[in-house]
Design an enzyme around this catalytic site. Structure first.
Site, short mmCIF file in Angstrom:
data_model
loop_
_atom_site.label_atom_id
_atom_site.label_comp_id
_atom_site.label_asym_id
_atom_site.label_seq_id
_atom_site.Cartn_x
_atom_site.Cartn_y
_atom_site.Cartn_z
N ASP A 151 0.84 -1.20 0.00
CA ASP A 151 0.00 0.00 0.00
C ASP A 151 0.88 1.25 0.00
OD1 ASP A 151 -2.32 1.82 0.88
OD2 ASP A 151 -3.28 -0.14 0.97
N HIS A 185 -3.29 5.71 4.06
CA HIS A 185 -4.16 4.61 3.67
C HIS A 185 -3.62 3.26 4.13
CE1 HIS A 185 -6.05 1.69 0.83
NE2 HIS A 185 -7.10 2.46 1.02
N SER A 245 -11.41 -1.18 0.81
CA SER A 245 -10.04 -1.39 1.30
C SER A 245 -10.06 -1.94 2.72
CB SER A 245 -9.28 -0.06 1.33
OG SER A 245 -8.99 0.42 0.07
#
Length: 507
Positions: free
Chosen positions: A208, A245, A424
């Site tokens: 990520d 994230h 996600s």
């Protein structure tokens, strides 16, 4: 999940959009149509980032056993997981574990070395200084002018040459602050913890934006050592996340209890991470390939089996809905063949049908959609069917609306927790759930773990598997019970998303 932006050559990229939209079958030595267009537009001395793929793949039947849910895909592979010691900063698996994985890595590296040797002189004559070796897919990434590209295209050892497409991401959809941990209760994680299974002995990988290694709920879970963090951009020697994230995903999968209660599904597991986006949210195909490759052999030594057990990849090609964009399918096939579970978000692309995204919609991926606190499918959750095969899409659903997780610590300023929404984060629940099951049954095959999750899932929507909820919303205690009944005993160790748009103007 987040979405990859088009750059200067958007109109060309619209043809090759979202992580190489087309897997054109081409003859050995030929240029792909996308690259041919770029060559026509290139300046005389201009350099074009490309990926050169060589002829020949490792195709040993010992490694050709895809993993899936029984009854949906081919025969399950027979590689077993074994107990391993975990003291010290960077433990590795026992040397008798996954002999096939070691052989696979060696075979891949040897094949790539032979192919690279065939073109080394050509590269030297053109003074190509920077070459990224992508041995896992028998390729190299480099910048080349038109003359070199044309020469390579005529080389019999070259299968094809593709643009090394630039990608970018979009931010998560929602954020806020909450103390509610309804998501962990919904999937039954605390009930499994009480049985002594918290993910201990299992290693999860976050592929990520990076991970904030200083977050109090994540710092102790990092495996540590020089084989537990990879920044292909070469900026950070230790885990770092300038965007947030990846930290949010990691918090749901493996976060601890610093704030008064565990925020992660598997707080006893360890994590490693590869930072596939630069600080500005950009990347390139070659960077992603390098990330997958690192996951297969983090320390570069096949004899030390330090690969993760599960990989969480909460990103995808949202600009190519209902298409099978095969750019990374070979990478995922290889990792799956090596016994590594590949969990992927289904995409924030709903609510319509046929809104799947790659690489989630590959047959090899475990795709995950999102439900809310009422077990209703989230409007944004991507739906099937998949254009890549007959597998149910998504595979499972999990909590993905207004979920509490870790956020960037920002040097101690502000609240290091946040409430997020997106597939996600649903995917991170399944990543953690697999860790709980693996800690309880370290010898279980991946196909059995997936079968247990599907059999134990709460059936929602239409009766049986469907293309909104998949096999249902995961229920970890029910899955664990199925595993225990099938094995006959307790053999445990216990005691939004990154979606992509593509351009081909930069690397």
């Amino acid at each position: 999940m987040r979405k990859p932006n088009l750059g200067k050559t958007e109109k060309i990229a619209a043809i090759i959009l979202v992580w190489w939209l087309f897997a054109f079958p081409v003859h050995a030595g030929s240029l792909t149509p996308e690259l041919a267009v770029l060559l026509e537009q290139a300046e005389p001395d201009g350099k074009i980032p490309v990926i050169v793929r060589f002829v020949g793949k490792v195709n040993d039947r010992r490694f050709d056993k895809p993993i899936g849910i029984k009854g949906t895909d081919s025969e399950s592979r027979k590689i077993k997981r074994t107990e391993r010691e975990i003291p010290g900063p960077a433990p590795v698996k026992d040397k008798m574990d996954k002999i096939d994985r070691k052989q696979l890595i060696r075979a891949l590296k040897e094949k790539a070395h032979q192919a690279r040797t065939a073109v080394n002189n050509r590269l030297l004559s053109h003074r190509v200084e920077k070459v990224r070796n992508l041995w896992a897919i028998n390729a190299v990434a480099l910048e080349a002018d038109a003359r070199l590209i044309e020469e390579l295209s005529d080389d019999p050892s070259v299968e094809r040459i593709d643009p090394d497409v630039a990608i970018s991401m979009v931010q998560p959809m929602f954020s806020g602050h909450s103390e509610n941990r309804w998501n962990l209760d919904m999937i039954g994680a605390p009930e499994v913890w009480k049985q002594g299974f918290t993910g201990q002995g299992v290693v999860l990988a976050i592929m990520d934006t990076g991970v904030d290694g200083k977050h109090p709920d994540l710092e102790d879970q990092w495996r540590g050592g020089n084989n537990s963090w990879f920044d292909p951009f070469g900026k950070y020697n230790l885990p770092h996340d300038p965007i947030g994230h990846g930290t949010q995903v990691a918090g749901i999968a493996v976060g601890g209890d610093f704030g008064g209660g565990a925020i992660g599904v598997a707080p006893g597991a360890q994590w490693i991470a590869v930072k596939i986006y630069d600080d500005d949210g950009t990347s390139a195909y070659s960077i992603i390939h390098a990330g997958f490759q690192w996951l297969l052999d983090p320390d570069g030594d096949p004899d030390t089996d330090d690969a993760p057990d599960v990989v969480n990849k909460s990103w995808g090609f949202v600009d190519a809905l209902d298409q099978c964009v095969a750019e990374f399918q070979e990478d995922i096939q290889i990792l799956t063949q090596a016994g590594i579970a590949m969990v992927c978000a289904s995409g924030n692309t709903g609510p319509n049908a046929a809104t799947s995204v790659s690489p989630s919609n590959y047959v090899e991926s475990i795709s995950v959609g999102a439900v809310d606190a009422d077990d209703e499918i989230a409007d944004f959750s991507g739906r099937g069917p998949s254009p890549c095969g007959e597998a149910v899409y998504p595979t499972f659903t999990a909590p993905g609306e207004f979920v509490r997780t870790a956020d960037l610590t920002l040097g101690g300023i502000g609240d290091p927790y946040v409430e997020v929404s997106g597939t996600s984060y649903a995917a991170a629940h399944v990543t953690g759930a697999l860790a709980l099951l693996m800690s309880a049954h370290p010898d279980a095959e991946l196909s059995d773990l997936k079968q247990a999750l599907s059999g134990g899932a709460k059936d929602l929507g239409e009766p049986g598997p469907d293309h909104e909820y998949g096999y249902g919303r995961i229920n970890v205690p029910a899955a664990l019970e199925l595993l225990q009944n099938s094995s006959g005993n307790d053999s445990g160790r216990g005691g939004g998303g990154c979606f992509i748009s593509a351009s081909n103007d930069s690397r």
